[in-house]
Design a protein around this motif. Sequence first.
Motif, mmCIF file in Angstrom:
data_model
loop_
_atom_site.group_PDB
_atom_site.id
_atom_site.type_symbol
_atom_site.label_atom_id
_atom_site.label_comp_id
_atom_site.label_asym_id
_atom_site.label_seq_id
_atom_site.Cartn_x
_atom_site.Cartn_y
_atom_site.Cartn_z
ATOM 1 N N GLN B 51 40.194 46.203 36.562
ATOM 2 C CA GLN B 51 40.256 44.734 36.511
ATOM 3 C C GLN B 51 39.667 44.219 35.201
ATOM 4 O OE1 GLN B 51 38.248 43.728 40.214
ATOM 5 N NE2 GLN B 51 40.206 43.099 41.088
ATOM 6 N N GLU B 52 38.619 44.898 34.746
ATOM 7 C CA GLU B 52 38.000 44.492 33.483
ATOM 8 C C GLU B 52 38.958 44.752 32.321
ATOM 9 O OE1 GLU B 52 33.746 45.049 33.808
ATOM 10 O OE2 GLU B 52 33.764 45.775 31.764
ATOM 11 N N VAL B 53 39.630 45.916 32.375
ATOM 12 C CA VAL B 53 40.614 46.244 31.336
ATOM 13 C C VAL B 53 41.722 45.188 31.314
ATOM 14 C CG1 VAL B 53 42.308 47.940 30.564
ATOM 15 C CG2 VAL B 53 40.149 48.705 31.492
ATOM 16 N N LEU B 54 42.141 44.759 32.518
ATOM 17 C CA LEU B 54 43.205 43.753 32.601
ATOM 18 C C LEU B 54 42.814 42.483 31.855
ATOM 19 C CD1 LEU B 54 44.627 43.886 36.228
ATOM 20 C CD2 LEU B 54 45.743 44.511 34.095
ATOM 21 N N LYS B 302 51.693 38.210 37.045
ATOM 22 C CA LYS B 302 53.026 38.121 37.648
ATOM 23 C C LYS B 302 54.059 38.813 36.780
ATOM 24 C CE LYS B 302 52.415 33.884 40.205
ATOM 25 N NZ LYS B 302 52.447 32.456 39.889
ATOM 26 N N ALA B 303 53.849 38.734 35.467
ATOM 27 C CA ALA B 303 54.808 39.354 34.545
ATOM 28 C C ALA B 303 54.696 40.873 34.555
ATOM 29 C CB ALA B 303 54.590 38.807 33.140
ATOM 30 N N LEU B 308 49.631 43.798 38.692
ATOM 31 C CA LEU B 308 49.399 42.918 39.835
ATOM 32 C C LEU B 308 48.979 43.733 41.052
ATOM 33 C CD1 LEU B 308 49.661 39.918 40.766
ATOM 34 C CD2 LEU B 308 51.915 40.514 41.607
ATOM 35 N N SER B 309 49.694 44.824 41.295
ATOM 36 C CA SER B 309 49.373 45.600 42.493
ATOM 37 C C SER B 309 48.019 46.294 42.333
ATOM 38 C CB SER B 309 50.478 46.615 42.780
ATOM 39 O OG SER B 309 50.465 47.626 41.806
ATOM 40 N N GLY B 313 46.484 41.902 44.186
ATOM 41 C CA GLY B 313 46.937 40.530 44.413
ATOM 42 C C GLY B 313 46.619 39.632 43.239
ATOM 43 N N GLU B 314 46.721 38.342 43.487
ATOM 44 C CA GLU B 314 46.641 37.384 42.387
ATOM 45 C C GLU B 314 45.236 36.880 42.122
ATOM 46 O OE1 GLU B 314 49.184 33.986 42.075
ATOM 47 O OE2 GLU B 314 50.885 35.204 42.715
#
Lengths: 384, 393
Positions: B51-54, B302-303, B308-309, B313-314
């Motif tokens: 999540q941090e990388v994202l 979303k893109a 996302l998975s 989730g969002e």
Amino acid sequence: MLRSMTKKSTTLLNLTAVVVLVTLLYLLEINKNSFGMAVSILQKSVILSIVAVSMNLLNGFTGLFSLGQAGFMAIGAYITAIFSISSDTIDSVYYTSGLAPWLMSFKLGLDVFPSAIRILFGLLLGGVVAGLFAALIGIPVLRLKSDYLAIATLGFSEIIRAILSSPQMDQITNGSYGLKNIPGFAIESDFLPVGTGSLLVPFAIAALCITFMVMLIKSSYGRAFMAIREDGVAAEAMGINLLKHKELSFIVSSFMTAIAGGLLAMFMRSIDARTFQISMTYDILLIVVIGGLGSITGSILSAFLVTASKEWWLRFFDQPLITGGITIPLFRTGFRMVVFSVLLMVVVLFFRRGLMGNREFSWSALLSWPKRMPKAKKGANKRG
Amino acid sequence: MKKFLAILLISVLMLSVLSGCAATGNAAGGNVIKIGVFEPVTGENGGGGFQEVLGMRYANSKVNTVDIGGKTYTVELVEVDNKSDKTEAVTAAQSLMSSKVSVVLGSYGSGVSIAAGEIFKENKVAAIGASCTNPQVTLGNDFYFRVCFLDPFQGTVMANYAMESGAKTAAVVTQLGDDYSSGLGNFFLKAFEEKGGTIVAQEQYQTNQTDFKAILTNIKAANPDIIFAPSSIATAPLMIKQARELGITAPIAAGDTWENTSIIDNAGADAEGVTLSTFFDENDTSNVIAADFVKGFKEYLKANPDSLSKNGGEGVAAVSALGYDAYMVALEAIKAAGSTDTAKIRDALAKVSYAGVTGAVTFDENGDANKDMAYIKTIKDGKFQFLKTVKVG
């Protein structure tokens, strides 16, 4: 003929190899900034090669299947770390409960010696303590056979780890918080280039440790170890004291493992108990098996190959690969380990006795390698 | 056959070495500045690390150029996986150093950051931690900075919250050998006792332990008003479920790591009522930058269906926001330094002042962000819901 190489030319080749190696290591370490990765990998490999050889001494030569390596490494690492962290910064390391006063005054007393002596003292003390532990637990444990011995030593290693990280040990091992600010290998001096020693020191210590183990294996003790490995009852009938020899092998192996643990602490610069989980023992077992049980040069070679391919050569598999505008799938974080596992399986499938089997490296074999390949296969199948 | 295979194996190895060199070689040309991403994507902390990388990837997709001395440089992220493991962390950090990154972001998890800190210091490359909260990360290391608050602060916040919610007695559960969990637990304990509370039980468990019945039975017997159990994401749902199965009704509280939807997914209804402190709230509309970030980040997710998975989730995790902030702070410092020289970037970083998603970022003399506010969230109806903010002066 190459195969009948004289002793003189072998010595010459050995000497040349040592000189080339030392020069290469020196050149690498003083240019640490450009070759950082190579230096790190070589440091880690050489440390693991000590553990691999000492595990081989136990598992490959004495036939004792022990899985306690991580525990002995932890002992060595913690003792080395405690004695090598400088007394000025130790309070910031033990930030929760401080270092025990008796240990602190002992450390302050040691401060009259230069840091190299203190580190050496830590390494040796770690080895001695690990050896004592090995002697103690060896008495009941070494009476066990194969699988049971593995389970008992595995349990021992986990107990050590639990004790080291328990809150009751906060003032000695810093419990859960781990130790940091451990000095590295580089010798700090105004006269030497920066980085001197960061490779030569671990290589020299490893060379000492491994030479000792080689000499032990080549002595009458070593022959007794191998006799025990082949058949314990027959060895006993020949007048070999089983427990005494098993203990000796176990103690020497644990001593060396602890030294390597101390070196690992210096390599990592910070340790905690989780570093010495059971997976560490498996990593070393993997090195020993890949190199060949019962081959010292095999263990050393495989320590370098396994570490380098795991940590370095295969790393590009983790990066997304784009060729000609097309992103090739699969290249993502974690793929490296998949490729590594497949490579391991290939090695295990086609070199069933490890890369070296139970043979040792020799110049004549290397120089005539391509010709001798089919014959070597026959030789490898002779045993067992 | 064997000979052929041996040669094949060797050539595969050689090939991988060569391509490894090629991959690092071609990126060096042109106006490219590299930023290292030092995060766990696998292992114990893989979920949170990703999540941090994202957050960092999103930041990179938003702003991927930086002007240095009139020239525009493209920013390239070099990601390495430290596998949540200290031994791996050292070589992973070293591999970043050999790809000549100008600044490093990360890592999730304090232990790996502490281990890698020495390498960054030795190579004089500044590192910006996003969510490593242990004080030891930056202490005594001039090259480590961080954009989040620290564990002593977080421990105090949670102790304050516990007292305010009426708890007089507390139980503390920590993971043996884990500096994050033990450190935070210890700071909570001290703060709670200082405020007049009583610690009725202190329990420890081993890494990767899955059965907590023994320690939970002890806790049940002690009957605390609140249980403080900072742990990794993987451990949390197991512990929550088993506590409820044993009939423990006391609220469970933890630190920032628990803000991950996989805990709700795995613990289900048992997760209801869990409280935690975190760095950021996606529904906080008072901060314009944050609102912008949340909107943009959701579109970015979303893109990328794969991201996302993996994000579960969002939801926008606080660590993603911190990852974003760390990246932006790094760019600010590079701009201010006006050079790709790592030592100059470090000096610029010490003086940087940046208005980020998680609040204004300035660094104190230790390299820690001056932050005085934490968000308390609770799990309600299967979602993280904002409860309140707590300030500690």
